[in-house]
Design an enzyme around this catalytic site. Structure first.
Site, PDB file in Angstrom:
ATOM      1  CD  GLU A 168      -9.338  -1.688   1.789  1.00 25.04           C
ATOM      2  OE1 GLU A 168     -10.008  -0.921   1.093  1.00 25.04           O
ATOM      3  OE2 GLU A 168      -9.747  -2.205   2.830  1.00 25.04           O
ATOM      4  CD  GLU A 354      -8.690  -0.591   6.899  1.00 24.79           C
ATOM      5  OE1 GLU A 354      -9.886  -0.663   6.530  1.00 24.79           O
ATOM      6  OE2 GLU A 354      -7.839   0.104   6.327  1.00 24.79           O
TER       7      GLU A 354
HETATM    8  C1  PNW Z   1     -11.599   0.288   3.855  1.00 29.73           C
HETATM    9  N1  PNW Z   1     -16.405  -2.445   0.453  1.00 29.73           N
HETATM   10  O1  PNW Z   1     -12.288   0.518   2.678  1.00 29.73           O
HETATM   11  C2  PNW Z   1     -10.518   1.356   3.881  1.00 29.73           C
HETATM   12  O2  PNW Z   1      -9.222   0.844   4.009  1.00 29.73           O
HETATM   13  C3  PNW Z   1     -10.766   2.449   4.852  1.00 29.73           C
HETATM   14  O3  PNW Z   1     -10.100   3.605   4.425  1.00 29.73           O
HETATM   15  C4  PNW Z   1     -12.258   2.644   5.032  1.00 29.73           C
HETATM   16  O4  PNW Z   1     -12.558   3.771   5.810  1.00 29.73           O
HETATM   17  C5  PNW Z   1     -12.789   1.385   5.676  1.00 29.73           C
HETATM   18  O5  PNW Z   1     -12.463   0.235   4.933  1.00 29.73           O
HETATM   19  C6  PNW Z   1     -14.293   1.410   5.901  1.00 29.73           C
HETATM   20  O6  PNW Z   1     -14.956   1.488   4.671  1.00 29.73           O
HETATM   21  C7  PNW Z   1     -13.305  -0.267   2.193  1.00 29.73           C
HETATM   22  O7  PNW Z   1     -17.233  -1.829  -0.296  1.00 29.73           O
HETATM   23  C8  PNW Z   1     -14.204   0.342   1.339  1.00 29.73           C
HETATM   24  O8  PNW Z   1     -16.541  -3.691   0.658  1.00 29.73           O
HETATM   25  C9  PNW Z   1     -15.204  -0.377   0.759  1.00 29.73           C
HETATM   26  C10 PNW Z   1     -15.348  -1.728   1.050  1.00 29.73           C
HETATM   27  C11 PNW Z   1     -14.463  -2.351   1.911  1.00 29.73           C
HETATM   28  C12 PNW Z   1     -13.452  -1.610   2.482  1.00 29.73           C
END
Ligand code: PNW
Length: 448
Positions: A168, A354
């Site tokens: 990401e 994911e």
């Molecule tokens: C991902 N959003 O992060 C990460 O790759 C993980 O480490 C995390 O634990 C997982 O998704 C769950 O959050 C994100 O705000 C963080 O849309 C924020 C967002 C999306 C993915």
């Protein structure tokens, strides 16, 4: 395939975690500090003042977690390496105890018949690189990341054959340097934000080169990106075309330049008359050929066609169905449209790297965690995965986020994404109902 919502024999079912979120042992065996260790020490930043010092203690309990995965029936585990555990200063000396730990984990996985899928970087930048050079703001980061990738390939590629460079881009660049809620908590102006993103792209490319150059045998390399997944509001040919265009342009900072070797015009236009300076030669590095596209996916963005070649984007409305964490709006069709559109645009194998959700997850009086909301979320996304495969899209695997409840960044332990419940005071693991659902789906080869 014998019935609706089934999966081909060779489909890869996996789970995913990240080092900082599960390992713990942050001060042990020579690990250096990361910028996330620093973030967790700032008062009032992480919910309930949680830290990742113990997290799920996977550093000591990896055998138990591998045994869980074996029982679950997954054939792949996506985990990340902690850069400061392997290279405490982010450059120079390698920490042999860090190498030993990942050797133990990799060997345990292989012994259990589980293929390791390794992410080089899931946000835990060595603090030392932040302090000395400004982290991703420095063009030198690409050299350091390349060196680190080389040492990873040298140490592990005899057994690890699948690599993701970064997880990401958006989260460790924009959230860290533009919005300022992730470390290093900066709010930089657009031209510096551009530089941070551009350096991340070059670093990615350098890592691809270094992995291949140092690998002991053939490997496969890609990235895991939380692209904005575009869903045509209504499935008409015009809206599908519009969604493709929107996907390509909305991901103009990262995926599109990596796969096409240039920034889309529309992305550059966002800088008005002042497109920041960059060396066009960089694209030889940035666009190093990849073996697959990894998409993290949680929420939708809606697209409708407008005019002949335009599109209109609508984000989910205020009352759109969502899961426990406020940003996680639900539309299972992302698991169809994300892979289909990425395939139609760039024609590479796709992996969902994911997908999953947080839930309320309160053990009932018998201790059972009956997370019907997560089962609902997973069931409907996996049906769309199956539909996508039936339509001939080379969607090759699915990594459920996450195996375990873990340290959910600024939310601390308050958002539980696992299919295994973790009692963080005892480290006891308990299988949730969603674990049984996923296990049944894997063993039957169809959504149950
Ligand atoms: C991902 N959003 O992060 C990460 O790759 C993980 O480490 C995390 O634990 C997982 O998704 C769950 O959050 C994100 O705000 C963080 O849309 C924020 C967002 C999306 C993915």
């Amino acid at each position: 395939m014998e019935s609706i919502f089934s999966f081909p024999q060779e489909f890869i079912f996996g789970t995913a975690t990240a080092a900082f979120q599960v390992e713990g042992a942050t001060h042990q065996d020579g690990r250096g500090d990361s910028i996330w260790d620093t973030q967790t020490r700032l008062p009032g930043v992480i919910k309930n003042g949680d830290t990742a010092d113990f997290a799920c203690d996977q550093y000591h309990r990896y055998e138990e977690d591998v045994a869980l995965m074996k029982d679950l029936g997954v054939s792949a585990y996506r985990f990340s390496l902690s850069w400061p555990r392997l290279q405490p200063e982010g450059r120079g000396a390698v920490n042999p105890q860090g190498i030993d730990y990942y050797n133990r984990l990799i060997d345990a996985l292989l012994k259990a018949g589980i293929t390791p899928w390794v992410t080089l970087f899931h946000w835990d930048l060595p603090q030392s690189l932040q302090d000395s050079e400004g982290g991703w703001l420095s063009p030198h980061i690409a050299d350091h990341f390349g060196d680190y990738a080389g040492l990873v390939a040298h140490a592990f590629s005899d057994r690890v054959k699948n690599f993701f460079t970064v997880n990401e881009f958006y989260c460790f660049t924009d959230k860290g340097y533009v919005q300022g809620d992730f470390p290093p908590r900066l709010k930089l102006p657009p031209h510096q934000a551009f530089a941070v993103r551009h350096h991340a792209l070059v670093a990615h490319g350098r890592a691809v080169q270094a992995l291949r150059a140092s690998a002991r045998g053939p490997i496969r390399v890609g990235f895991a990106e939380n692209s904005q997944i575009m869903v045509p509001v209504i499935e008409t040919p015009e809206n599908v075309e519009a969604a493709k265009l929107a996907f390509r342009e909305s991901n103009g900072a990262f995926i599109t330049p990596i796969l096409e070797g240039a920034y889309p015009e529309r992305y550059l236009q966002t800088f008005g008359n002042e497109v920041p300076a960059f060396n066009p030669e960089d694209f030889k590095i940035i666009a190093e050929p990849l073996d697959f596209i990894g998409l993290n996916m949680y929420t939708p963005v809606y697209v409708q066609a407008e005019g002949k070649t335009g599109y209109k984007i609508t984000h989910p409305t205020a009352h759109h169905p969502r899961m426990h964490v406020d940003w996680l709006k639900v539309d299972p069709s992302i698991a169809y449209w994300g892979p289909r559109i990425a395939w139609e645009l760039w024609e590479k194998d796709i992996y969902i790297t994911e997908n999953g959700c947080s839930g309320t997850d309160v053990p009932d009086e018998t201790g059972a965690i009956v997370d019907t909301d997560r089962v609902f979320y997973l069931r409907h996304h996996l049906r769309e995965v199956s539909r996508c495969i039936s339509d001939g899209i080379p969607l090759k695997g699915y990594f459920l986020w996450s195996l375990l409840d873990n340290f959910e960044w600024n939310h601390g332990y308050s958002e539980r994404f696992g299919i295994v419940y973790v009692d963080f005071s005892t480290q006891k693991r308990s299988k949730k109902l969603s674990y049984s659902f996923y296990k049944g789906t894997i063993s039957r080869g169809r959504v149950v």
